[in-house]
Design a protein around this motif. Structure first.
Motif, PDB file in Angstrom:
ATOM      1  N   LYS A   1      66.673 120.394  60.893  1.00 58.90           N
ATOM      2  CA  LYS A   1      67.703 120.376  61.943  1.00 58.90           C
ATOM      3  C   LYS A   1      68.610 119.164  61.851  1.00 58.90           C
ATOM      4  O   LYS A   1      69.689 119.154  62.414  1.00 58.90           O
ATOM      5  CB  LYS A   1      67.038 120.309  63.331  1.00 58.90           C
ATOM      6  CG  LYS A   1      66.553 121.606  63.875  1.00 58.90           C
ATOM      7  CD  LYS A   1      66.135 121.342  65.311  1.00 58.90           C
ATOM      8  CE  LYS A   1      65.383 122.465  65.985  1.00 58.90           C
ATOM      9  NZ  LYS A   1      65.717 123.801  65.699  1.00 58.90           N
ATOM     10  N   HIS A   2      68.119 118.127  61.199  1.00 57.91           N
ATOM     11  CA  HIS A   2      68.843 116.859  61.156  1.00 57.91           C
ATOM     12  C   HIS A   2      68.856 116.378  59.718  1.00 57.91           C
ATOM     13  O   HIS A   2      67.966 116.716  58.937  1.00 57.91           O
ATOM     14  CB  HIS A   2      68.131 115.847  62.078  1.00 57.91           C
ATOM     15  CG  HIS A   2      68.934 114.605  62.317  1.00 57.91           C
ATOM     16  ND1 HIS A   2      68.880 113.518  61.482  1.00 57.91           N
ATOM     17  CD2 HIS A   2      69.827 114.288  63.296  1.00 57.91           C
ATOM     18  CE1 HIS A   2      69.704 112.578  61.940  1.00 57.91           C
ATOM     19  NE2 HIS A   2      70.294 113.027  63.049  1.00 57.91           N
ATOM     20  N   ILE A   3      69.857 115.575  59.398  1.00 58.74           N
ATOM     21  CA  ILE A   3      70.007 115.103  58.014  1.00 58.74           C
ATOM     22  C   ILE A   3      68.728 114.397  57.519  1.00 58.74           C
ATOM     23  O   ILE A   3      68.386 114.467  56.335  1.00 58.74           O
ATOM     24  CB  ILE A   3      71.273 114.201  57.879  1.00 58.74           C
ATOM     25  CG1 ILE A   3      71.617 113.909  56.430  1.00 58.74           C
ATOM     26  CG2 ILE A   3      71.187 112.924  58.687  1.00 58.74           C
ATOM     27  CD1 ILE A   3      72.170 115.049  55.659  1.00 58.74           C
ATOM     28  N   LYS A   4      67.996 113.789  58.439  1.00 62.29           N
ATOM     29  CA  LYS A   4      66.771 113.100  58.000  1.00 62.29           C
ATOM     30  C   LYS A   4      65.659 114.079  57.599  1.00 62.29           C
ATOM     31  O   LYS A   4      64.722 113.695  56.927  1.00 62.29           O
ATOM     32  CB  LYS A   4      66.303 112.070  59.038  1.00 62.29           C
ATOM     33  CG  LYS A   4      65.906 112.623  60.376  1.00 62.29           C
ATOM     34  CD  LYS A   4      65.446 111.473  61.265  1.00 62.29           C
ATOM     35  CE  LYS A   4      65.288 111.754  62.732  1.00 62.29           C
ATOM     36  NZ  LYS A   4      65.104 113.065  63.241  1.00 62.29           N
ATOM     37  N   ASP A   5      65.802 115.330  58.036  1.00 66.25           N
ATOM     38  CA  ASP A   5      64.798 116.344  57.652  1.00 66.25           C
ATOM     39  C   ASP A   5      65.406 117.381  56.704  1.00 66.25           C
ATOM     40  O   ASP A   5      64.993 118.536  56.680  1.00 66.25           O
ATOM     41  CB  ASP A   5      64.291 117.099  58.887  1.00 66.25           C
ATOM     42  CG  ASP A   5      63.902 116.166  60.003  1.00 66.25           C
ATOM     43  OD1 ASP A   5      63.134 115.244  59.719  1.00 66.25           O
ATOM     44  OD2 ASP A   5      64.377 116.359  61.138  1.00 66.25           O
ATOM     45  N   PHE A   6      66.420 116.993  55.961  1.00 63.14           N
ATOM     46  CA  PHE A   6      67.157 117.945  55.127  1.00 63.14           C
ATOM     47  C   PHE A   6      66.233 118.588  54.086  1.00 63.14           C
ATOM     48  O   PHE A   6      65.571 117.901  53.318  1.00 63.14           O
ATOM     49  CB  PHE A   6      68.299 117.219  54.413  1.00 63.14           C
ATOM     50  CG  PHE A   6      69.345 118.136  53.848  1.00 63.14           C
ATOM     51  CD1 PHE A   6      70.477 118.462  54.572  1.00 63.14           C
ATOM     52  CD2 PHE A   6      69.203 118.675  52.565  1.00 63.14           C
ATOM     53  CE1 PHE A   6      71.455 119.304  54.047  1.00 63.14           C
ATOM     54  CE2 PHE A   6      70.168 119.518  52.037  1.00 63.14           C
ATOM     55  CZ  PHE A   6      71.302 119.832  52.780  1.00 63.14           C
ATOM     56  N   ASP A   7      66.204 119.914  54.091  1.00 61.70           N
ATOM     57  CA  ASP A   7      65.341 120.638  53.157  1.00 61.70           C
ATOM     58  C   ASP A   7      66.129 121.837  52.633  1.00 61.70           C
ATOM     59  O   ASP A   7      66.267 122.851  53.310  1.00 61.70           O
ATOM     60  CB  ASP A   7      64.081 121.082  53.923  1.00 61.70           C
ATOM     61  CG  ASP A   7      63.170 121.959  53.080  1.00 61.70           C
ATOM     62  OD1 ASP A   7      63.566 122.342  51.957  1.00 61.70           O
ATOM     63  OD2 ASP A   7      62.068 122.274  53.563  1.00 61.70           O
ATOM     64  N   ILE A   8      66.660 121.703  51.440  1.00 60.65           N
ATOM     65  CA  ILE A   8      67.584 122.711  50.919  1.00 60.65           C
ATOM     66  C   ILE A   8      66.939 124.096  50.807  1.00 60.65           C
ATOM     67  O   ILE A   8      67.586 125.108  51.094  1.00 60.65           O
ATOM     68  CB  ILE A   8      68.205 122.251  49.567  1.00 60.65           C
ATOM     69  CG1 ILE A   8      69.371 123.151  49.150  1.00 60.65           C
ATOM     70  CG2 ILE A   8      67.202 122.205  48.450  1.00 60.65           C
ATOM     71  CD1 ILE A   8      70.706 122.679  49.544  1.00 60.65           C
ATOM     72  N   ALA A   9      65.647 124.130  50.434  1.00 59.14           N
ATOM     73  CA  ALA A   9      64.982 125.428  50.281  1.00 59.14           C
ATOM     74  C   ALA A   9      64.937 126.137  51.635  1.00 59.14           C
ATOM     75  O   ALA A   9      65.242 127.331  51.744  1.00 59.14           O
ATOM     76  CB  ALA A   9      63.582 125.230  49.716  1.00 59.14           C
TER      77      ALA A   9
END
Ligand code: SF4
Ligand code: SF4
Lengths: 349, 111
Positions: A312-320
């Motif tokens: 939800k946030h750039i700090k938890d960015f997960d492309i998959a």
């Protein structure tokens, strides 16, 4: 003109806008749900093809207060992306080479004090960088006069709004004097090579309707723009993007104030094009807000429709995870699927 | 039946003309679509001509449709009004030029 937020307008609240977009001002304005249209086109739930474009809104501050602005940007907005959040973006971009294009928007992105630092860091990662430059910012203050040179030095692609090639229509949408300053800024960009054949420096222009109507054919309009701008001002540019206004924020306010809301929405719905729906920009773009939250697009960002799922946030960015998400849709999405379709790169068909 | 002859909502039903006579309706709309395409004249130029003709034939549906269409296609208010004046001048001129017939007749019968 003040932003809706500074005017304490009820429309400054995203949930109030959503209420109107979904049910109309009277509460009983019912149009075919966008979801139903997507189902008929075999596109529901709407999912990404693959996220490739990383669009960052680095702040709502702007030197202009355009009447159609879906960001409700203006000089009185002080929401600005911090250097720390920019660094988080850089980390994500470094880890994810499939994110090839970074599209910087705002407000006027150049007003963020860390703008130049951010651009330089992005270029070190060899990303293709697009800046959505409103043109007048170049002349707004001495410290911005060298922007054309700065863009050139870093091989930035410049995308600029010029809602029309005449003063009258441009100023009605963007404010008095905007057309003249935009022309001067375009001449400055041309002077360093932007939009000129053989330089490789890309200058694209954006048209959006100055009123409650849809854009005409992008290609015919491009011809008109080219002819008129070269003849009258000696200005050259690469491509014209014709963009439809979505019923969000100040454009929504204009539609309601002018009594055009319902007929405009009907126009959008009647012009639904399944081919455009298959090509909407949220299928290959991810949008990052000034505070680091992730959205399906800049429009969902302004409606505060945060992503579903864990990332939800750039700090938890997960492309998959992002590639597998379901895109959040609403009645405003009809703005992307009308006629030839509309995206930050213009028509999609 | 409506209690008025013209209803803006009816414009949206123009396509339904084919319901009563499919073949001719479809042929008309195919032709209509073809006429307004970019060709030797651009779709933009044709839109302005259509606006002028709409005023000449005083069709409220066509005036509604081509006021929006011409504005969308980038004609300014001033240009659109000049087009209406062209229609007006031709209509006015068409009446006035018949004044020559009147003059001929009067000259024929007057002493
Ligand atoms: S449309 Fe662009 S230039 Fe105009 S107020 Fe909004 S962000 Fe600023
Ligand atoms: S408004 Fe956003 S989510 Fe909706 S179709 Fe357009 S890009 Fe996709």
């Amino acid at each position: 003109m003040k932003s809706l937020k500074a005017q304490h307008s009820f429309l400054a609240e995203a949930h109030q806008q959503l209420e109107i977009i979904e049910h109309g001002q009277s509460g009983d304005f019912a149009l075919v749900p966008f979801q139903q249209k997507l189902e008929q086109s075999g596109l529901y739930p709407l999912t990404p093809t693959q996220v490739e474009i990383f669009q960052v809104n680095i702040g709502k501050m702007c030197n202009q207060t355009c009447r159609h602005c879906h960001v409700d940007a203006g000089p009185d907005r002080n929401e600005i992306m911090t250097r720390e959040t920019m660094q988080q973006c850089i980390n994500v971009l470094q880890k994810n080479p499939q994110l090839k294009v970074v599209d910087l928007t705002g407000g006027a992105p150049e007003m963020n004090p860390n703008f130049r630092w951010f651009v330089e860091a992005l270029k070190k990662l060899h990303k293709q960088v697009i800046v959505r430059c409103n043109l007048t910012i170049i002349l707004a203050n001495k410290k911005y006069y060298d922007l054309p040179e700065f863009y050139k030095m870093h091989d930035i692609e410049v995308v600029s709004s010029l809602p029309f090639y005449t003063q009258d229509r441009t100023d009605r949408q963007r404010g008095n004097g905007v057309f003249d300053d935009s022309i001067k800024a375009l001449q400055m960009l041309n002077k360093v090579g932007y939009g000129m054949e053989g330089t490789g420096l890309i200058l694209n222009l954006v048209y959006n309707p100055a009123g409650a109507f849809l854009p005409p054919s992008q290609l015919s309009l491009q011809k008109e723009y080219k002819l008129s701008l070269i003849r009258q001002y000696g200005i050259e540019f690469n491509n014209l993007f014709a963009i439809t206004n979505l019923p969000i924020s100040r454009f929504l306010d204009y539609l309601l104030q002018s009594g055009n809301y319902e007929s405009y929405m009907e126009k959008l719905v009647n012009a639904y094009n399944p081919v455009a729906a298959a090509n909407v920009m949220c299928r290959n773009t991810i949008s990052i807000g000034w505070d680091g939250y992730l959205y399906d697009c800049d429009f969902n960002q302004m409606l505060e429709l945060k992503l579903s799922g864990e990332s939800k946030h750039i700090k938890d960015f997960d492309i998959a995870a992002l590639n597998k998400r379901n895109i959040i849709i609403g009645q405003h999405c009809y703005g992307c699927t009308a006629g030839a379709g509309s995206s930050c790169g213009g028509s999609v068909t | 039946m409506n209690n008025q002859y013209y209803n803006p909502e009816d414009l949206k039903k123009f396509g339904n003309i084919s319901d009563f006579q499919k073949n001719l309706g479809e042929k008309f709309f195919a032709y209509y679509g073809e006429v307004f395409k970019d060709s030797e004249l651009s779709a933009r130029e044709k839109s302005l001509i259509a606006l002028a003709v709409a005023h000449a034939v005083q069709c409220p549906y066509c005036i509604d449709a081509y006021s929006s269409d011409a504005f969308e296609k980038g004609w300014s208010e001033g240009q659109m009004m000049e087009a209406v004046h062209v229609a007006c001048a031709i209509r006015g001129g068409a009446s006035l030029v018949h004044g020559v017939q009147m003059m001929n007749k009067v000259k024929e019968i007057a002493m």
